[in-house]
Design a protein around this motif. Structure first.
Motif, mmCIF file in Angstrom:
data_model
loop_
_atom_site.group_PDB
_atom_site.id
_atom_site.type_symbol
_atom_site.label_atom_id
_atom_site.label_comp_id
_atom_site.label_asym_id
_atom_site.label_seq_id
_atom_site.Cartn_x
_atom_site.Cartn_y
_atom_site.Cartn_z
ATOM 1 N N PRO A 228 0.825 -1.216 0.000
ATOM 2 C CA PRO A 228 0.000 0.000 0.000
ATOM 3 C C PRO A 228 0.855 1.260 0.000
ATOM 4 N N LEU A 229 0.219 2.377 -0.242
ATOM 5 C CA LEU A 229 0.903 3.667 -0.213
ATOM 6 C C LEU A 229 1.649 3.820 1.110
ATOM 7 N N GLY A 230 2.934 4.130 1.017
ATOM 8 C CA GLY A 230 3.777 4.233 2.206
ATOM 9 C C GLY A 230 4.735 3.069 2.357
ATOM 10 N N TYR A 231 4.510 1.988 1.592
ATOM 11 C CA TYR A 231 5.424 0.844 1.623
ATOM 12 C C TYR A 231 6.498 1.068 0.561
ATOM 13 N N ASP A 232 7.742 1.146 0.982
ATOM 14 C CA ASP A 232 8.865 1.342 0.068
ATOM 15 C C ASP A 232 9.306 -0.025 -0.455
ATOM 16 N N GLU A 233 9.135 -0.252 -1.759
ATOM 17 C CA GLU A 233 9.400 -1.567 -2.328
ATOM 18 C C GLU A 233 10.886 -1.922 -2.406
ATOM 19 N N LEU A 234 11.768 -0.984 -2.099
ATOM 20 C CA LEU A 234 13.169 -1.353 -1.943
ATOM 21 C C LEU A 234 13.353 -2.305 -0.760
ATOM 22 N N ASN A 235 12.368 -2.310 0.149
ATOM 23 C CA ASN A 235 12.380 -3.265 1.264
ATOM 24 C C ASN A 235 12.314 -4.713 0.771
ATOM 25 N N VAL A 236 11.635 -4.921 -0.360
ATOM 26 C CA VAL A 236 11.473 -6.276 -0.886
ATOM 27 C C VAL A 236 12.816 -6.799 -1.380
ATOM 28 N N ALA A 237 13.535 -5.962 -2.139
ATOM 29 C CA ALA A 237 14.847 -6.375 -2.626
ATOM 30 C C ALA A 237 15.786 -6.679 -1.468
ATOM 31 N N GLY A 238 15.718 -5.862 -0.415
ATOM 32 C CA GLY A 238 16.539 -6.123 0.763
ATOM 33 C C GLY A 238 16.254 -7.481 1.365
ATOM 34 N N ALA A 239 14.964 -7.837 1.388
ATOM 35 C CA ALA A 239 14.579 -9.140 1.939
ATOM 36 C C ALA A 239 15.006 -10.283 1.022
ATOM 37 N N LEU A 240 14.863 -10.091 -0.286
ATOM 38 C CA LEU A 240 15.250 -11.140 -1.234
ATOM 39 C C LEU A 240 16.729 -11.486 -1.110
ATOM 40 N N ARG A 241 17.541 -10.474 -0.899
ATOM 41 C CA ARG A 241 18.991 -10.687 -0.800
ATOM 42 C C ARG A 241 19.475 -10.826 0.644
ATOM 43 N N GLN A 242 18.581 -10.518 1.599
ATOM 44 C CA GLN A 242 19.024 -10.408 2.995
ATOM 45 C C GLN A 242 20.219 -9.459 3.078
ATOM 46 N N GLN A 243 20.052 -8.346 2.355
ATOM 47 C CA GLN A 243 21.106 -7.346 2.243
ATOM 48 C C GLN A 243 20.435 -6.032 1.863
ATOM 49 N N ALA A 244 20.575 -5.031 2.688
ATOM 50 C CA ALA A 244 19.900 -3.756 2.454
ATOM 51 C C ALA A 244 20.373 -3.109 1.149
ATOM 52 N N VAL A 245 19.423 -2.559 0.385
ATOM 53 C CA VAL A 245 19.777 -1.773 -0.795
ATOM 54 C C VAL A 245 20.458 -0.493 -0.324
ATOM 55 N N GLN A 246 21.560 -0.154 -0.964
ATOM 56 C CA GLN A 246 22.316 1.029 -0.565
ATOM 57 C C GLN A 246 21.894 2.236 -1.395
ATOM 58 N N LEU A 247 21.628 3.335 -0.708
ATOM 59 C CA LEU A 247 21.247 4.603 -1.340
ATOM 60 C C LEU A 247 22.323 5.647 -1.074
ATOM 61 N N VAL A 248 22.342 6.674 -1.926
ATOM 62 C CA VAL A 248 23.274 7.783 -1.745
ATOM 63 C C VAL A 248 22.550 9.066 -2.126
ATOM 64 N N ALA A 249 22.901 10.176 -1.498
ATOM 65 C CA ALA A 249 22.289 11.457 -1.839
ATOM 66 C C ALA A 249 22.663 11.856 -3.259
ATOM 67 N N ALA A 250 21.671 12.280 -4.038
ATOM 68 C CA ALA A 250 21.936 12.746 -5.393
ATOM 69 C C ALA A 250 22.756 14.035 -5.357
ATOM 70 N N LYS A 251 23.380 14.364 -6.468
ATOM 71 C CA LYS A 251 24.268 15.517 -6.539
ATOM 72 C C LYS A 251 23.538 16.828 -6.789
ATOM 73 N N THR A 252 22.446 16.779 -7.547
ATOM 74 C CA THR A 252 21.830 18.039 -7.994
ATOM 75 C C THR A 252 20.353 18.161 -7.651
ATOM 76 N N VAL A 253 19.740 17.111 -7.114
ATOM 77 C CA VAL A 253 18.340 17.176 -6.702
ATOM 78 C C VAL A 253 18.215 16.619 -5.287
ATOM 79 N N ASP A 254 17.144 16.996 -4.616
ATOM 80 C CA ASP A 254 16.927 16.567 -3.231
ATOM 81 C C ASP A 254 16.251 15.199 -3.221
#
Length: 490
Positions: A228-254
């Protein structure tokens, strides 16, 4: 960074060890229609025009007009290959994804030094900036509206940053700093966030992440009610791999970007601005879509202004053919998981497995394997079908089979419809329902009685299950169980 972290390169290295799953070529190929034309024969599958085949994924190392760049296609164009990529039995991937939704692993933020996607940076303020020269995006056919990003994961948030999510949209390169993005009305969280920005008359910052571990891509294609709205689907990939997806701050947008992508496009969706999708070609066509037909060019796609492109050194541009089996893997397996989530709660133990086959592009058709214990279960199979149709509006056809039928073998499925099925009693038709607007039969001219507006459809349930009180009359021929049959092939 640890070499054990999953990204597209690690997946490719693993596929290289599997016979028949990976092939690369140094023969020059034109990204304008030729690359897709080549892969159509070798490994596309799905609803692609015949002849096609299920074959290896392919790396093209010599791209016309893009010296030094390479394009990868087909990582998900085989369900068995997806099983190998995810280290799981391909026949139970739906349940694997369902369990991953229920046991999320949240993404984490890393610093720039741990984000290989920011090794090279091109900013829109650079004098020579032109996305058409930086991105070796392919066109599927000679009639496409332009080069398309077909496996670009859009990451965005709502205005107050309380919710984030990822979705896949078709995006065409329009000019040196502009993309046209088709956001299908309803259901997609990025579209919901964008409408909130539009009400504020503010551009929506996004990143478009290209060249990913397929666990991320497949995990990102869930839809409500499962996520549902509010569920971040990157959580699913983390569970599939048992490894958190890594994010980084973009350079030119927030906004954040996926740190181990091959490319990231940093951009903004402009508020209350649209453009003609095929403004450069005027062919009336967008690109081939999952049902196997050319999608009509949209007269009013969202305008996306690119602020920067970052990428790894020697990057891999990932693409796919719209109607290929890659779409089936991306859209179909999460839908299977969602159906299982629903029916397991409502009628536990009665639906043993679900398959969204290539014949429906992963979205339009599902095959449900049913188990009946006693006469009280008779009729529950149709309840299960109605549950699936009501929850997932893009489903058009549900085929019900018994648990002695191999749902991954269409010959076995069609066998049951020829020997355990009578059209006058085993077909249920539900007219006037909502479905996917890319199905060309869903227009008033086709059926003015039940289709009032484009995107409406009659939905069909084909019940190929044997009535419980007649099971003994439909037993398959029994063959001797031979445990060591493989020795005869040595």
């Amino acid at each position: 960074m640890s070499e054990e972290l999953y990204d597209l390169r690690k997946v490719i290295d693993e596929l290289k060890q599997e016979p028949g799953e990976y092939h690369e070529t140094d023969v020059e190929v034109d990204p304008n229609a030729e690359l897709s034309g080549v892969y159509r024969y070798i490994g596309a599958g799905g609803t692609v025009e015949r002849p096609t085949a299920v074959g290896p994924s392919m790396m093209f190392n010599n791209i016309k007009g893009f010296p030094g760049d390479r394009i990868y296609i087909g990582s998900m164009a085989s369900r068995k290959r997806v099983g190998k990529i995810l280290h799981h039995d391909y026949q139970t991937l739906g349940r694997f994804l369902k369990n991953s939704v229920d046991n999320p692993v949240a993404p984490v933020v890393v610093s720039e030094k741990d984000a290989p996607v920011q090794e090279v940076i091109h900013k829109a303020t650079d004098a020579d900036f032109d996305i058409r020269k930086i991105l070796p995006a392919a066109t599927n056919t000679e009639y496409d509206a332009g080069p398309y990003i077909t496996v670009g994961l859009v990451l965005g948030s709502n205005p107050d940053k309380s919710m984030s999510d990822v979705t896949i949209h078709r995006m065409v390169l329009e000019d040196k700093d502009t993309l046209g993005m088709y956001i299908m009305p309803g259901g997609r969280h990025i579209g919901h966030f964008q409408k909130e920005f539009e009400k504020l008359n503010k551009p929506m910052p996004i990143t478009i992440n290209i060249g990913l571990d397929p666990a991320i891509t497949i995990g990102a294609t869930f839809e409500p009610p499962t996520t549902p709205l509010g569920y971040d689907e990157l959580n699913v990939a983390g569970a599939l791999r048992q490894q958190a997806v890594q994010l980084v701050a973009a350079k030119t947008v927030d906004e954040k970007a996926i740190a181990r992508s091959e490319y990231v496009i940093e951009a903004e969706i402009m508020p209350n601005q649209t453009m003609q999708e095929d403004i450069n070609t005027n062919t009336g066509k967008a690109m081939p879509e999952f049902p196997g037909y050319d999608g009509d060019a949209n007269p009013a796609v969202n305008v996306v202004k690119v602020k920067a492109i970052t990428h790894r050194k020697n990057p891999i541009f990932q693409t796919m053919i719209g109607p290929s089996e890659e779409h089936v893997s991306m859209a179909g397996i999460p839908t299977e998981a969602s159906i299982l989530e629903l029916v397991d709660k409502a009628i536990p133990g009665k639906v043993t497995n679900v398959y969204n086959s290539p014949a429906g592009g992963g979205k339009l058709m599902t095959i449900m394997q049913i188990h009946k214990d006693d006469e009280a279960d008779e009729g529950l199979q149709r309840q299960a079908a109605i549950l699936a149709l009501s929850a997932f509006k893009e489903l058009k056809t549900v085929i019900l089979v018994d648990d002695d039928v191999d749902i991954f073998d269409m010959n076995d499925v069609m066998w049951t419809l020829n020997t355990r099925f009578q059209g006058d009693k085993d077909i249920m038709v539900l007219p006037g329902m909502r479905n996917h607007p890319l199905d060309p039969s869903e227009r008033p001219e086709y059926d003015p009685k039940s289709i009032r507006f484009r995107g409406m459809s009659s939905k069909t349930i084909l019940d190929g299950t044997v009535p419980f009180d007649m099971k003994d009359q439909f037993e398959r021929a029994k063959f001797k169980e031979v445990k060591d049959w493989q020795k005869y092939l040595d």
